[in-house]
Design a protein around this motif. Structure first.
Motif, short mmCIF file in Angstrom:
data_model
loop_
_atom_site.label_atom_id
_atom_site.label_comp_id
_atom_site.label_asym_id
_atom_site.label_seq_id
_atom_site.Cartn_x
_atom_site.Cartn_y
_atom_site.Cartn_z
N GLY A 1 0.84 -1.19 0.00
CA GLY A 1 0.00 0.00 0.00
C GLY A 1 0.87 1.24 0.00
O GLY A 1 1.79 1.37 0.80
N LEU A 2 0.58 2.12 -0.93
CA LEU A 2 1.29 3.39 -1.06
C LEU A 2 0.26 4.50 -1.02
O LEU A 2 -0.93 4.25 -1.16
N ASP A 3 0.69 5.72 -0.89
CA ASP A 3 -0.24 6.84 -0.85
C ASP A 3 -1.19 6.80 -2.03
O ASP A 3 -0.78 6.89 -3.17
N GLY A 4 -2.45 6.60 -1.74
CA GLY A 4 -3.46 6.65 -2.77
C GLY A 4 -3.63 5.40 -3.60
O GLY A 4 -4.37 5.38 -4.56
N GLY A 5 -2.95 4.32 -3.27
CA GLY A 5 -3.13 3.11 -4.06
C GLY A 5 -2.31 1.96 -3.56
O GLY A 5 -1.83 1.95 -2.43
N GLU A 6 -2.14 1.00 -4.43
CA GLU A 6 -1.35 -0.19 -4.08
C GLU A 6 -0.65 -0.69 -5.32
O GLU A 6 -1.05 -0.38 -6.45
N ILE A 7 0.42 -1.45 -5.09
CA ILE A 7 1.20 -2.00 -6.20
C ILE A 7 1.56 -3.44 -5.86
O ILE A 7 1.84 -3.76 -4.71
N GLY A 8 1.54 -4.29 -6.87
CA GLY A 8 1.95 -5.68 -6.71
C GLY A 8 3.34 -5.84 -7.31
O GLY A 8 3.56 -5.51 -8.47
N LEU A 9 4.28 -6.32 -6.52
CA LEU A 9 5.65 -6.53 -6.97
C LEU A 9 5.90 -8.03 -7.13
O LEU A 9 5.68 -8.79 -6.20
N TYR B 1 -1.13 5.42 8.18
CA TYR B 1 -2.40 5.92 7.64
C TYR B 1 -3.47 4.81 7.65
O TYR B 1 -4.60 5.03 8.07
N LEU B 2 -3.07 3.62 7.18
CA LEU B 2 -4.03 2.51 7.15
C LEU B 2 -4.52 2.17 8.55
O LEU B 2 -5.71 1.89 8.76
N GLN B 3 -3.60 2.20 9.51
CA GLN B 3 -3.99 1.90 10.89
C GLN B 3 -4.92 2.97 11.45
O GLN B 3 -5.93 2.67 12.08
N ARG B 4 -4.60 4.23 11.18
CA ARG B 4 -5.45 5.33 11.65
C ARG B 4 -6.82 5.28 10.97
O ARG B 4 -7.85 5.51 11.62
N ARG B 5 -6.82 4.99 9.66
CA ARG B 5 -8.09 4.93 8.92
C ARG B 5 -8.99 3.83 9.47
O ARG B 5 -10.21 4.00 9.57
N ALA B 6 -8.39 2.71 9.85
CA ALA B 6 -9.18 1.60 10.39
C ALA B 6 -9.84 1.96 11.72
O ALA B 6 -10.85 1.36 12.09
#
Length: 171
Positions: free
Chosen positions: A65-73, A91-96
């Motif tokens: 997870g990156l700012d504003g989206g996600e990427i698969g490596l 951010y993800l923890q705070r959003r949850a």
């Protein structure tokens, strides 16, 4: 140095480099993954490093997870994954922790993300506020809206409402 000697040294160098053992394959990513949503630092085979939030593995890819989206490596491009604090993970923890209908919680999250430079995440939080409370002045201002005659307008809408005309993409 004579031409014959230079050629002999060049041939020897090429022969030795061809016979050298292959370089060691990059280490496999750890078998025990970090907790979902936790911060990670990933080192790629090309030497680049990426920081974000661990989202999991799926079909041979590590999702970050990156700012504003996600990427698969692709896992084959990863040398190592190290747990590390990241703003994206926080951010993800705070959003949850924000209740879905908590306008003040979303506004606090928006401000925090903006201070951390997570602009896409801050914008997403502000857009959530507008869905909950369409007349929230701070969220509207953050998203670039202006109020005219008690109606909120984005920049383009405001120009149209003010009588401007757009021709060939130019105001």
């Amino acid at each position: 140095m004579a031409l014959r000697t230079k050629l002999a040294l060049l041939s020897l160098t090429l022969l030795l480099s061809a016979a050298a053992p292959p370089t060691k394959a990059p280490a496999k990513p750890p078998s025990k993954d970090p907790a979902k949503g936790s911060g990670i630092s990933i080192t790629l085979r090309n030497g680049n490093e990426m920081k974000g939030a661990f989202l999991g593995r799926h079909n041979g890819a590590v999702w970050v997870g990156l700012d504003g989206g996600e990427i698969g490596l692709d896992e084959s491009t990863i040398v190592k994954i190290v747990p590390e604090a990241s703003d994206d993970a926080e951010y993800l923890q705070r959003r949850a922790q924000v209740k879905p209908d908590d306008v003040n919680g979303w506004w606090s999250l928006c401000q925090w993300a903006h201070k951390k430079g997570l602009e896409s995440s801050a914008q997403s939080a502000a857009e959530t506020i507008i869905k909950l409370y369409p007349d929230h002045p701070d969220a509207r201002a953050f998203l670039g809206y202006k109020k005219l005659n008690n109606v909120w307008y984005d920049a383009d809408q405001l120009k149209l409402a003010s009588g401007w005309k757009k021709e060939d993409g130019v105001w």
